[in-house]
Structure formats: C-alpha cells, structure tokens
Design a protein around this motif. Sequence first.
Motif, PDB file in Angstrom:
ATOM      1  N   ASN A  27      35.882  42.116  48.018  1.00 18.21           N
ATOM      2  CA  ASN A  27      37.343  42.046  47.956  1.00 18.21           C
ATOM      3  C   ASN A  27      37.967  42.936  49.021  1.00 18.21           C
ATOM      4  OD1 ASN A  27      36.073  43.965  46.045  1.00 18.21           O
ATOM      5  ND2 ASN A  27      38.171  44.733  45.808  1.00 18.21           N
ATOM      6  N   HIS A  28      39.180  42.583  49.433  1.00 25.05           N
ATOM      7  CA  HIS A  28      39.884  43.316  50.478  1.00 25.05           C
ATOM      8  C   HIS A  28      41.008  44.189  49.940  1.00 25.05           C
ATOM      9  CE1 HIS A  28      37.628  41.005  53.366  1.00 25.05           C
ATOM     10  NE2 HIS A  28      38.043  39.879  52.814  1.00 25.05           N
ATOM     11  N   ARG A  29      41.264  44.096  48.640  1.00 24.01           N
ATOM     12  CA  ARG A  29      42.297  44.894  47.986  1.00 24.01           C
ATOM     13  C   ARG A  29      41.781  45.330  46.617  1.00 24.01           C
ATOM     14  NH1 ARG A  29      47.704  43.954  49.332  1.00 24.01           N
ATOM     15  NH2 ARG A  29      48.286  43.925  47.129  1.00 24.01           N
ATOM     16  N   ALA A 195      41.931  52.798  44.320  1.00 26.33           N
ATOM     17  CA  ALA A 195      42.562  52.487  45.600  1.00 26.33           C
ATOM     18  C   ALA A 195      41.719  53.000  46.762  1.00 26.33           C
ATOM     19  CB  ALA A 195      43.967  53.081  45.646  1.00 26.33           C
ATOM     20  N   ASN A 198      38.517  50.705  46.871  1.00 27.07           N
ATOM     21  CA  ASN A 198      38.708  49.253  46.805  1.00 27.07           C
ATOM     22  C   ASN A 198      38.002  48.674  45.589  1.00 27.07           C
ATOM     23  OD1 ASN A 198      40.147  47.228  48.133  1.00 27.07           O
ATOM     24  ND2 ASN A 198      38.308  46.390  49.060  1.00 27.07           N
ATOM     25  N   ASP A 235      46.296  43.954  42.874  1.00 28.88           N
ATOM     26  CA  ASP A 235      46.385  42.567  42.452  1.00 28.88           C
ATOM     27  C   ASP A 235      45.924  42.476  41.002  1.00 28.88           C
ATOM     28  OD1 ASP A 235      47.225  41.780  44.949  1.00 28.88           O
ATOM     29  OD2 ASP A 235      45.225  41.230  45.643  1.00 28.88           O
ATOM     30  N   ARG A 245      38.038  36.738  43.814  1.00 30.21           N
ATOM     31  CA  ARG A 245      38.506  37.765  44.757  1.00 30.21           C
ATOM     32  C   ARG A 245      37.346  38.592  45.306  1.00 30.21           C
ATOM     33  NH1 ARG A 245      44.024  38.902  44.621  1.00 30.21           N
ATOM     34  NH2 ARG A 245      45.119  37.048  43.871  1.00 30.21           N
TER      35      ARG A 245
END
Length: 250
Positions: A27-29, A195, A198, A235, A245
């Motif tokens: 995932n990128h977020r 955060a 990730n 998200d 995701r």
Amino acid sequence: MKPARLLAGLGRKAGRHLNTQPFRMRNHRPLASFTFDDVPASAARAGADLLNANGAFGTFYIAAGLLGTRDEFWDVATVEDVRRLHATGHEIGDHTFSHPKVDEISAEALEEEENANRAALREICGDLSLENFAFPFGRQSLSRKLQLQRRFATCRGVYEGLNVGRIDLAMLRVIELYDRTLTPEKLARTLDAAAARNAWVIFYTHDVADPPSWIGTSTALFDRVLKTVADRGFDCVTIAQGLRRIGARP
C-alpha cells in the motif's frame, strides 16, 4: 500439566506466532479498518449509523446462529440488521455459525460450522461473498488456523499490533476500540506509528452503546476515532477493500 493440555497450549502458541500466510504489503498510504465481532444490535445500528455519517464502511463478523438472541451483555443483531448492513455497503465477515472456540472442536465440526454459516448468511444476503474470518473469542490453534486460511482470504485475531510490512494474512493484528483501553494518548501513538510505517490499523470492538460493555465502545469514542482517522488522512476501508489496497487482491 497433562499431555493433552500441553499440546493444546503449544498449538495455540504456534498458531499465534508462526506466520503461516505471509504477505508483503504494497500500500502507498496508511489504512484503517473498523471491525465488529458477534455482532451486537447496537453495532449494527448505532455503529453503522456513525460509519455512514462519516462516509465509512465497516466489517461485521457475523455468527448467524446467534442472530436475534440475547447475550450476557447485549441483544444480538437480527436478520434484518444483517440484510441492511449488506445492502448499504458494509462487509459481512464470517465468525462461525454458533461461535465455538475453534481450538476445541474437530476439523469436521469446524467445516460444518462454516458450511452452516455460509448457507445462513447467503439466505439472508443473497449474493454474499464471505472472504474474511475472525476467530470467536480470539481462540485458535495451528491446525484450525491452517484449515481456515485455506477457506478465507484473511483471518483476524485479537492480538494487538499494527499490520505492517510482511504480515500474516491468517492472523491480522488489531487495536482494541474499547472505552476502557483506547485512551487519547494510545490512539495518538498508534496513528503516529501507523503513519510513519505506512501500516494498516484494524480496530475491533463489539457493542457501540452508552454505556458500552467492557469489550465495547461508546458512541462518543467511536465517533471521535472515526473523525481522528479521517483528519489524519488515513484511508478508511473494509477488510476486503484493505486487501486490494495492500495488493493481496486485484
């Protein structure tokens, strides 16, 4: 200690610690999911209403044999509650049919539980696809874990932690969404760490009530966590959406 008890304990320990379904997250977020076990009527109603108001969807792990009954702490959701959850976009997950401790039943008995739950939930929801599972009481053994991971895309436990990097899809980690344990400081630490790394934060609870049970959340806390997660830019996804995701599903 008797040999049978020793073996059972070793089986539970092995199931918890051995990564039997490894996957490297892509995932990128950072992600957050809200999951509910059993499911109390208050979760299916007040909990779903709060999710809807915040533009989010949850994953509700249902044991169909309990629907419409009374638990020690709450009324369990009804057939109509489950039908409404599914119709409004929430994910229905599997939690066995009668909510046994799966480490204490045979492979054959577990197969019967899963077949019965799938049949009952498909009768309620029609086109339902049951992809994800949560262990009742958080109880598992290595043999039952291996059996369930052949049937489901994920199994979610009750062991605390972030899902980050190389995870075990057959033992997803959680953060308790309980009034008695999720302090503002713990929430901030958890989201800071997620955060920075990730990570995928999977919150889990039972009832959403005022006052909540000892394994539930108040409406005020639940709403505050939903808003904090959104404000932090996470998200908010169901477990099924989370799998896409992280790259585990197309």
